[in-house]
Design an enzyme around this catalytic site. Structure first.
Site, mmCIF file in Angstrom:
data_model
loop_
_atom_site.group_PDB
_atom_site.id
_atom_site.type_symbol
_atom_site.label_atom_id
_atom_site.label_comp_id
_atom_site.label_asym_id
_atom_site.label_seq_id
_atom_site.Cartn_x
_atom_site.Cartn_y
_atom_site.Cartn_z
ATOM 1 N N LYS A 13 0.843 -1.213 0.000
ATOM 2 C CA LYS A 13 0.000 0.000 0.000
ATOM 3 C C LYS A 13 0.877 1.263 0.000
ATOM 4 C CE LYS A 13 -2.084 -1.140 3.874
ATOM 5 N NZ LYS A 13 -1.334 -2.380 4.150
ATOM 6 N N ARG A 86 -9.903 0.735 8.844
ATOM 7 C CA ARG A 86 -9.405 -0.610 9.153
ATOM 8 C C ARG A 86 -10.400 -1.422 9.947
ATOM 9 N NH1 ARG A 86 -3.440 0.462 8.910
ATOM 10 N NH2 ARG A 86 -2.489 -1.584 9.137
ATOM 11 N N ARG A 125 11.781 -5.829 4.907
ATOM 12 C CA ARG A 125 11.575 -4.384 4.669
ATOM 13 C C ARG A 125 12.537 -3.547 5.519
ATOM 14 N NH1 ARG A 125 5.801 -1.761 5.454
ATOM 15 N NH2 ARG A 125 5.940 -2.867 7.430
ATOM 16 N N ARG A 158 11.348 -1.668 10.962
ATOM 17 C CA ARG A 158 10.245 -1.231 11.821
ATOM 18 C C ARG A 158 10.074 -2.199 12.983
ATOM 19 N NH1 ARG A 158 5.068 0.314 8.173
ATOM 20 N NH2 ARG A 158 4.027 -0.997 9.716
ATOM 21 N N ARG A 169 -0.279 -9.024 13.412
ATOM 22 C CA ARG A 169 -0.860 -8.040 12.495
ATOM 23 C C ARG A 169 -1.705 -8.734 11.416
ATOM 24 N NH1 ARG A 169 4.335 -5.231 10.540
ATOM 25 N NH2 ARG A 169 2.970 -4.038 9.160
HETATM 26 P P1 AP5 Z 1 4.877 -1.597 1.820
HETATM 27 O O1 AP5 Z 1 4.537 -0.772 0.618
HETATM 28 O O2 AP5 Z 1 5.626 -0.954 2.926
HETATM 29 O O3 AP5 Z 1 3.565 -2.356 2.335
HETATM 30 P P2 AP5 Z 1 2.317 -1.820 3.136
HETATM 31 O O4 AP5 Z 1 1.100 -2.491 2.598
HETATM 32 O O5 AP5 Z 1 2.299 -0.317 3.168
HETATM 33 O O6 AP5 Z 1 2.661 -2.434 4.557
HETATM 34 P P3 AP5 Z 1 2.575 -1.829 6.022
HETATM 35 O O7 AP5 Z 1 3.264 -2.810 6.901
HETATM 36 O O8 AP5 Z 1 3.051 -0.410 6.075
HETATM 37 O O9 AP5 Z 1 1.055 -1.857 6.246
HETATM 38 P P4 AP5 Z 1 0.356 -1.918 7.572
HETATM 39 O O10 AP5 Z 1 -1.036 -1.730 7.099
HETATM 40 O O11 AP5 Z 1 0.578 -3.081 8.437
HETATM 41 O O12 AP5 Z 1 1.057 -0.738 8.423
HETATM 42 P P5 AP5 Z 1 0.602 0.732 8.801
HETATM 43 O O13 AP5 Z 1 1.803 1.565 8.806
HETATM 44 O O14 AP5 Z 1 -0.588 1.174 8.027
HETATM 45 O O15 AP5 Z 1 5.704 -2.877 1.296
HETATM 46 C C1 AP5 Z 1 6.181 -3.855 2.194
HETATM 47 C C2 AP5 Z 1 7.511 -4.441 1.664
HETATM 48 O O16 AP5 Z 1 7.247 -5.112 0.425
HETATM 49 C C3 AP5 Z 1 8.580 -3.374 1.335
HETATM 50 O O17 AP5 Z 1 9.844 -3.897 1.648
HETATM 51 C C4 AP5 Z 1 8.437 -3.141 -0.174
HETATM 52 O O18 AP5 Z 1 9.661 -2.740 -0.761
HETATM 53 C C5 AP5 Z 1 8.008 -4.535 -0.643
HETATM 54 N N1 AP5 Z 1 7.132 -4.491 -1.805
HETATM 55 C C6 AP5 Z 1 6.084 -3.632 -2.004
HETATM 56 N N2 AP5 Z 1 5.470 -3.904 -3.169
HETATM 57 C C7 AP5 Z 1 6.140 -4.970 -3.709
HETATM 58 C C8 AP5 Z 1 5.972 -5.730 -4.915
HETATM 59 N N3 AP5 Z 1 5.003 -5.447 -5.786
HETATM 60 N N4 AP5 Z 1 6.822 -6.763 -5.124
HETATM 61 C C9 AP5 Z 1 7.838 -7.065 -4.243
HETATM 62 N N5 AP5 Z 1 8.030 -6.375 -3.093
HETATM 63 C C10 AP5 Z 1 7.194 -5.348 -2.834
HETATM 64 O O19 AP5 Z 1 0.081 0.497 10.316
HETATM 65 C C11 AP5 Z 1 0.959 0.180 11.359
HETATM 66 C C12 AP5 Z 1 0.198 0.134 12.671
HETATM 67 O O20 AP5 Z 1 -0.405 1.415 12.954
HETATM 68 C C13 AP5 Z 1 -0.960 -0.858 12.758
HETATM 69 O O21 AP5 Z 1 -0.523 -2.172 13.070
HETATM 70 C C14 AP5 Z 1 -1.792 -0.237 13.887
HETATM 71 O O22 AP5 Z 1 -1.222 -0.489 15.151
HETATM 72 C C15 AP5 Z 1 -1.662 1.257 13.600
HETATM 73 N N6 AP5 Z 1 -2.708 1.748 12.695
HETATM 74 C C16 AP5 Z 1 -2.522 2.253 11.451
HETATM 75 N N7 AP5 Z 1 -3.690 2.609 10.909
HETATM 76 C C17 AP5 Z 1 -4.647 2.324 11.824
HETATM 77 C C18 AP5 Z 1 -6.068 2.442 11.838
HETATM 78 N N8 AP5 Z 1 -6.748 2.927 10.778
HETATM 79 N N9 AP5 Z 1 -6.726 2.026 12.935
HETATM 80 C C19 AP5 Z 1 -6.071 1.559 14.020
HETATM 81 N N10 AP5 Z 1 -4.732 1.395 14.065
HETATM 82 C C20 AP5 Z 1 -4.023 1.775 12.983
#
Ligand code: AP5
Length: 212
Positions: A13, A86, A125, A158, A169
């Protein structure tokens, strides 16, 4: 344009959001990034949410919804939500809040990737705490190991990318976020995208969905 990116942790994402931001000029609003920024700066919000992020659990809806609306009311028109909503409660708050403002979402894009691939992506990552650039030690390494190509800062892993937290997660995603797929299918504006392809191919599919 208003867009939501859905998908499990590690689906790509954040990676796609940066490309969408560049190409379509949308403001990228990532709730995860906002929480991490607050933790880094030791703000009162950061102190409240740190344990949830470290444990791989969701921050309570009330706190998250208030924070997001605060941000959205500054943006008004063109934005891309990454990591929000979410939960069904968050999705209802978004739908109702937009309706009250006479607005609606244009697209909800769900990026899908299988669990073993997600685990591999998250464990490899590395991110730049300074400019937010994201790398993968095998699939997308920086030119110089451990150093950000964009700003030269040292890359970090991270805290929630540790194996046991990743498993939590993924469980939380299945239980609390996956139901949003049916929610947005019922609203008629969800597009499924296979995220298990090279980044540029996934982006081509995202672009097609936005242009359609
Ligand atoms: P990346 O693009 O970083 O993936 P992502 O989907 O953004 O993953 P996240 O871990 O950031 O998502 P998340 O939803 O768990 O975390 P968030 O920060 O929102 O890619 C991942 C890896 O894959 C990278 O190394 C990249 O290079 C590689 N990659 C990407 N695309 C690729 C491809 N096509 N092919 C090969 N490799 C690829 O949330 C973190 C925390 O915040 C949550 O756990 C929660 O505690 C809190 N939080 C956030 N939002 C909320 C909410 N709305 N409500 C409550 N708590 C929340």
């Amino acid at each position: 344009m208003k867009l939501v990116l859905l998908g499990p942790p590690g689906a790509g994402k954040g990676t796609q959001a940066k490309k969408i931001e560049q190409e379509f000029g949308l403001k990228h609003i990532s709730t995860g990034d906002i929480f991490r920024e607050n933790i880094k700066n030791k703000t009162p919000l950061g102190e409240k949410v740190q344990a949830y992020l470290d444990g791989g659990n969701l921050v309570p809806d009330e706190l998250t919804i208030a924070m997001v609306w605060d941000r959205l009311d500054q943006e008004q028109d063109n934005y891309l939500l990454d990591g929000f909503p979410r939960t069904i409660e968050q999705a209802d708050a978004l739908t109702e809040g937009l309706q009250e403002r006479g607005q609606a979402l244009d697209h909800v894009i769900c990026i899908e990737v299988d669990a073993p691939t997600l685990v591999k992506r998250l464990s490899g990552r590395r991110s730049c705490p300074e400019c937010g650039a994201v790398y993968h030690v095998v699939d997308n390494p920086p030119t110089q190991e451990g150093i950000c190509d964009v700003c030269g800062h040292e890359l970090v892993q991270r805290a929630d990318d540790k194996k046991e937290t990743v498993a939590q997660r993924l469980d939380v995603y299945r239980a609390q976020t996956e139901p949003l797929i049916a929610y947005y299918e019922a609203q008629g504006n969800l597009v499924h995208i296979d995220g298990d392809h090279p980044v540029d191919d996934v982006f081509a599919a995202v672009r097609q969905a936005i242009d359609a």
